[in-house]
Design a protein around this motif. Structure first.
Motif, PDB file in Angstrom:
ATOM      1  N   VAL A  32       9.045  -3.798  -5.304  1.00 57.69           N
ATOM      2  CA  VAL A  32       8.286  -3.590  -6.547  1.00 57.69           C
ATOM      3  C   VAL A  32       9.009  -2.516  -7.361  1.00 57.69           C
ATOM      4  O   VAL A  32       9.374  -1.471  -6.819  1.00 57.69           O
ATOM      5  CB  VAL A  32       6.838  -3.152  -6.247  1.00 57.69           C
ATOM      6  N   PHE A  33       9.234  -2.763  -8.657  1.00 55.86           N
ATOM      7  CA  PHE A  33       9.890  -1.758  -9.499  1.00 55.86           C
ATOM      8  C   PHE A  33       9.018  -0.502  -9.545  1.00 55.86           C
ATOM      9  O   PHE A  33       7.806  -0.566  -9.275  1.00 55.86           O
ATOM     10  CB  PHE A  33      10.125  -2.306 -10.915  1.00 55.86           C
ATOM     11  N   THR A  34       9.633   0.612  -9.881  1.00 59.00           N
ATOM     12  CA  THR A  34       8.906   1.888 -10.001  1.00 59.00           C
ATOM     13  C   THR A  34       9.250   2.497 -11.341  1.00 59.00           C
ATOM     14  O   THR A  34      10.418   2.505 -11.740  1.00 59.00           O
ATOM     15  CB  THR A  34       9.353   2.854  -8.887  1.00 59.00           C
ATOM     16  N   ALA A 126      -2.059  12.768 -13.499  1.00 59.95           N
ATOM     17  CA  ALA A 126      -1.839  14.190 -13.222  1.00 59.95           C
ATOM     18  C   ALA A 126      -0.448  14.674 -13.627  1.00 59.95           C
ATOM     19  O   ALA A 126      -0.175  15.867 -13.570  1.00 59.95           O
ATOM     20  CB  ALA A 126      -2.046  14.443 -11.727  1.00 59.95           C
ATOM     21  N   ASP A 127       0.421  13.738 -14.030  1.00 60.89           N
ATOM     22  CA  ASP A 127       1.801  14.134 -14.328  1.00 60.89           C
ATOM     23  C   ASP A 127       1.943  14.695 -15.740  1.00 60.89           C
ATOM     24  O   ASP A 127       1.210  14.310 -16.650  1.00 60.89           O
ATOM     25  CB  ASP A 127       2.761  12.950 -14.126  1.00 60.89           C
ATOM     26  N   CYS A 128       2.917  15.582 -15.906  1.00 59.36           N
ATOM     27  CA  CYS A 128       3.208  16.142 -17.226  1.00 59.36           C
ATOM     28  C   CYS A 128       4.714  16.321 -17.350  1.00 59.36           C
ATOM     29  O   CYS A 128       5.428  16.322 -16.347  1.00 59.36           O
ATOM     30  CB  CYS A 128       2.488  17.483 -17.405  1.00 59.36           C
ATOM     31  N   GLU A 166       5.181   7.474  -5.265  1.00 58.72           N
ATOM     32  CA  GLU A 166       5.833   6.920  -6.458  1.00 58.72           C
ATOM     33  C   GLU A 166       4.927   5.930  -7.197  1.00 58.72           C
ATOM     34  O   GLU A 166       5.046   5.754  -8.401  1.00 58.72           O
ATOM     35  CB  GLU A 166       7.144   6.212  -6.079  1.00 58.72           C
ATOM     36  N   HIS A 167       4.037   5.257  -6.462  1.00 54.53           N
ATOM     37  CA  HIS A 167       3.157   4.265  -7.089  1.00 54.53           C
ATOM     38  C   HIS A 167       1.778   4.840  -7.425  1.00 54.53           C
ATOM     39  O   HIS A 167       0.878   4.088  -7.810  1.00 54.53           O
ATOM     40  CB  HIS A 167       3.016   3.026  -6.203  1.00 54.53           C
ATOM     41  N   GLY A 168       1.589   6.152  -7.247  1.00 60.64           N
ATOM     42  CA  GLY A 168       0.361   6.762  -7.770  1.00 60.64           C
ATOM     43  C   GLY A 168      -0.610   7.337  -6.763  1.00 60.64           C
ATOM     44  O   GLY A 168      -1.771   7.575  -7.115  1.00 60.64           O
ATOM     45  N   ALA A 171      -4.704   7.522  -5.876  1.00 65.25           N
ATOM     46  CA  ALA A 171      -5.441   6.477  -6.594  1.00 65.25           C
ATOM     47  C   ALA A 171      -4.877   6.338  -8.002  1.00 65.25           C
ATOM     48  O   ALA A 171      -4.470   7.318  -8.618  1.00 65.25           O
ATOM     49  CB  ALA A 171      -6.931   6.813  -6.661  1.00 65.25           C
ATOM     50  N   ARG A 172      -4.876   5.115  -8.490  1.00 59.01           N
ATOM     51  CA  ARG A 172      -4.365   4.813  -9.826  1.00 59.01           C
ATOM     52  C   ARG A 172      -5.268   3.774 -10.458  1.00 59.01           C
ATOM     53  O   ARG A 172      -6.066   3.118  -9.772  1.00 59.01           O
ATOM     54  CB  ARG A 172      -2.958   4.249  -9.730  1.00 59.01           C
ATOM     55  N   LEU A 173      -5.104   3.602 -11.751  1.00 61.91           N
ATOM     56  CA  LEU A 173      -5.742   2.477 -12.406  1.00 61.91           C
ATOM     57  C   LEU A 173      -4.855   1.250 -12.201  1.00 61.91           C
ATOM     58  O   LEU A 173      -3.631   1.390 -12.114  1.00 61.91           O
ATOM     59  CB  LEU A 173      -5.831   2.807 -13.897  1.00 61.91           C
ATOM     60  N   VAL A 184      -2.550   3.613 -15.180  1.00 65.82           N
ATOM     61  CA  VAL A 184      -2.244   5.038 -15.018  1.00 65.82           C
ATOM     62  C   VAL A 184      -2.223   5.453 -13.543  1.00 65.82           C
ATOM     63  O   VAL A 184      -3.197   5.245 -12.820  1.00 65.82           O
ATOM     64  CB  VAL A 184      -3.271   5.886 -15.807  1.00 65.82           C
ATOM     65  N   LYS A 185      -1.108   6.037 -13.140  1.00 62.49           N
ATOM     66  CA  LYS A 185      -0.952   6.501 -11.751  1.00 62.49           C
ATOM     67  C   LYS A 185      -1.461   7.931 -11.618  1.00 62.49           C
ATOM     68  O   LYS A 185      -1.628   8.629 -12.608  1.00 62.49           O
ATOM     69  CB  LYS A 185       0.520   6.413 -11.350  1.00 62.49           C
ATOM     70  N   TRP A 186      -1.708   8.349 -10.385  1.00 59.71           N
ATOM     71  CA  TRP A 186      -2.219   9.704 -10.097  1.00 59.71           C
ATOM     72  C   TRP A 186      -3.426   9.990 -10.993  1.00 59.71           C
ATOM     73  O   TRP A 186      -3.526  11.031 -11.654  1.00 59.71           O
ATOM     74  CB  TRP A 186      -1.126  10.759 -10.289  1.00 59.71           C
TER      75      TRP A 186
HETATM   76  N1  LIG Z   1       0.608   8.750 -14.680  1.00 61.08           N
HETATM   77  C1  LIG Z   1       1.523   7.820 -14.972  1.00 61.08           C
HETATM   78  N2  LIG Z   1       1.156   6.540 -14.892  1.00 61.08           N
HETATM   79  C2  LIG Z   1       2.050   5.575 -15.171  1.00 61.08           C
HETATM   80  C3  LIG Z   1       3.384   5.879 -15.564  1.00 61.08           C
HETATM   81  C4  LIG Z   1       3.740   7.246 -15.632  1.00 61.08           C
HETATM   82  O1  LIG Z   1       4.889   7.605 -15.959  1.00 61.08           O
HETATM   83  N3  LIG Z   1       2.788   8.191 -15.322  1.00 61.08           N
HETATM   84  N4  LIG Z   1       4.256   4.869 -15.874  1.00 61.08           N
HETATM   85  C5  LIG Z   1       3.635   3.623 -16.329  1.00 61.08           C
HETATM   86  C6  LIG Z   1       4.559   2.519 -16.489  1.00 61.08           C
HETATM   87  S1  LIG Z   1       5.514   2.535 -17.888  1.00 61.08           S
HETATM   88  C7  LIG Z   1       4.584   1.467 -15.633  1.00 61.08           C
HETATM   89  S2  LIG Z   1       5.526   0.107 -15.942  1.00 61.08           S
HETATM   90  C8  LIG Z   1       3.790   1.484 -14.378  1.00 61.08           C
HETATM   91  C9  LIG Z   1       4.711   1.303 -13.193  1.00 61.08           C
HETATM   92  O2  LIG Z   1       3.976   1.294 -12.007  1.00 61.08           O
HETATM   93  P1  LIG Z   1       4.753   1.343 -10.625  1.00 61.08           P
HETATM   94  O3  LIG Z   1       5.789   2.438 -10.702  1.00 61.08           O
HETATM   95  O4  LIG Z   1       3.730   1.580  -9.583  1.00 61.08           O
HETATM   96  O5  LIG Z   1       5.410  -0.004 -10.438  1.00 61.08           O
HETATM   97  O6  LIG Z   1       3.072   2.694 -14.219  1.00 61.08           O
HETATM   98  C10 LIG Z   1       2.499   3.195 -15.394  1.00 61.08           C
HETATM   99  N5  LIG Z   1       1.635   4.285 -15.081  1.00 61.08           N
END
Ligand SMILES: Nc1nc2c(c(=O)[nH]1)N[C@H]1C(S)=C(S)[C@@H](COP(=O)(O)O)O[C@H]1N2
Ligand SMILES: [Mo]
Length: 332
Positions: A32-34, A126-128, A166-168, A171-173, A184-186
């Motif tokens: 899976v891409f990141t 949570a990232d900045c 790396e994938h959040g 928990a993530r949306l 949105v990750k993290w």
């Molecule tokens: N908090 C946060 N969420 C994020 C991002 C990010 O940089 N920070 N990148 C987004 C982008 S551009 C994409 S394509 C997806 C990638 O999810 P993945 O890395 O789990 O594949 O996360 C999204 N959610």
């Protein structure tokens, strides 16, 4: 509240698979891409909290174990990055098909009691850090409330494993059918609001021109939400040699927000098109298409595919992130 430790090494972009490598129905986790614009936020699950507030009756603060009160669901869905926000029309074909697990955002929001004029749901990571030289204090996105109350997940797992940092993690949306940027990750905060938020990832980047009925740009912009129809040929692979007179099975993957209704394949670089067999859509998985093709003689041929959604929208030849993908093969 959660403590964030940012990775000082900056953005992380990993794009492991080319279209001809998309052979697995469900993409392996390592494939899976990141995409982390601001670096990888490293959160501690024990101290992680999700705050739900804004236009709700009862603001909530949930821990990871609080999420277990909600029904656990699993959704298989495409997951696609729209490409670089600094170069949004160049196709990158970062696409995966993943089994996501977690709880429905709608259930969590209904416990908080949305109402009182909420039209959008904002979500904070949570990232900045900085993007395009501009500083931002947290990754912020928004969704129309109808979509947020539909099939959006607060996801804690991918393919049956906990999220990786790396994938959040933790928990993530996950917004099925919307470009990855919206997932949105993290995730640390969800706000119900009357308006869209101004921000780096909402109004500065990740907007597309609105096209009027006359086919011209109106001058207005719209957010990059639903995934436009797209397809790629998985087999044959680029530069593959096929026998003259052989029947070649051309197959690939097609997807769009709300699914694809038709795929066409061309064997002559787009001069003529014919309908491919298309797997019926199921939820938001990608759909397989195939067609038998016979090279008309020796030489180089460009095979390409184009997908349509139910509204009749189709992939353009060039100039957009979902532009047609072509594969050159050699018949000898
Ligand atoms: N908090 C946060 N969420 C994020 C991002 C990010 O940089 N920070 N990148 C987004 C982008 S551009 C994409 S394509 C997806 C990638 O999810 P993945 O890395 O789990 O594949 O996360 C999204 N959610
Ligand atoms: Mo992305």
């Amino acid at each position: 509240m959660s403590t964030t430790i940012m990775n000082p090494s900056g953005p992380l972009i990993v794009h492991p698979l080319m279209p001809h490598q998309l052979t697995d129905e469900v993409t392996k986790l390592d494939d899976v891409f990141t995409l982390c614009h601001l670096g990888v936020a490293r959160l501690d699950a024990e101290h992680w909290r999700l705050r739900i507030d804004g236009l709700v009756d009862t603001p909530l603060t949930l821990s990871l174990s609080d999420l277990q009160d909600f029904e656990w669901v699993e959704v298989e869905s495409i997951h696609q990055c729209q490409g670089s926000p600094l170069d949004p029309n160049t196709p990158t074909r970062r696409i995966s098909n993943v089994r996501w697990s977690g709880v429905r955002l709608s259930e969590v929001l209904s416990r908080a009691g949305p109402g009182r004029g909420g039209r959008y749901v904002w979500s904070y990571g949570a990232d900045c850090g900085t993007l395009g030289g501009i500083q931002c204090d947290s990754y912020l996105k928004d969704l129309p409330i109808d979509r947020a109350l539909d099939d959006v997940l607060i996801a804690t797992g991918m393919n049956g494993s906990p999220l990786t940092p790396e994938h959040g993690y933790p928990a993530r949306l996950f917004v099925p059918g919307f470009y990855g940027t919206n997932s949105v990750k993290w995730l640390t905060r969800v706000v119900v609001a009357a308006d869209r938020p101004d921000g780096l990832f909402t109004t500065r980047f990740y907007t597309d021109p609105v096209i009027g009925d006359d086919g011209e740009e109106t001058g207005e912009r719209k957010p990059v939400w639903g995934i436009a129809p797209e397809s790629v040929i998985v087999s044959p692979a680029p530069d593959q040699i096929v026998g003259i007179g052989d029947e070649v099975l051309v197959w690939g993957r097609a997807w769009a927000d709300a699914g694809v209704s038709r795929v066409e394949v061309s064997g002559d670089g787009g001069a003529h098109w014919s309908n491919a067999d298309l797997e019926a859509g199921a939820g938001r998985r990608w759909q397989r298409f195939s067609v038998n093709w016979r090279p008309p003689g020796p030489g180089r041929f460009t095979l390409s595919s184009r997908a349509y959604n139910a509204a009749g929208e189709c992939q353009p030849p060039t100039g957009k992130r979902n532009a047609i993908y072509g594969v050159q093969v050699l018949a000898s």
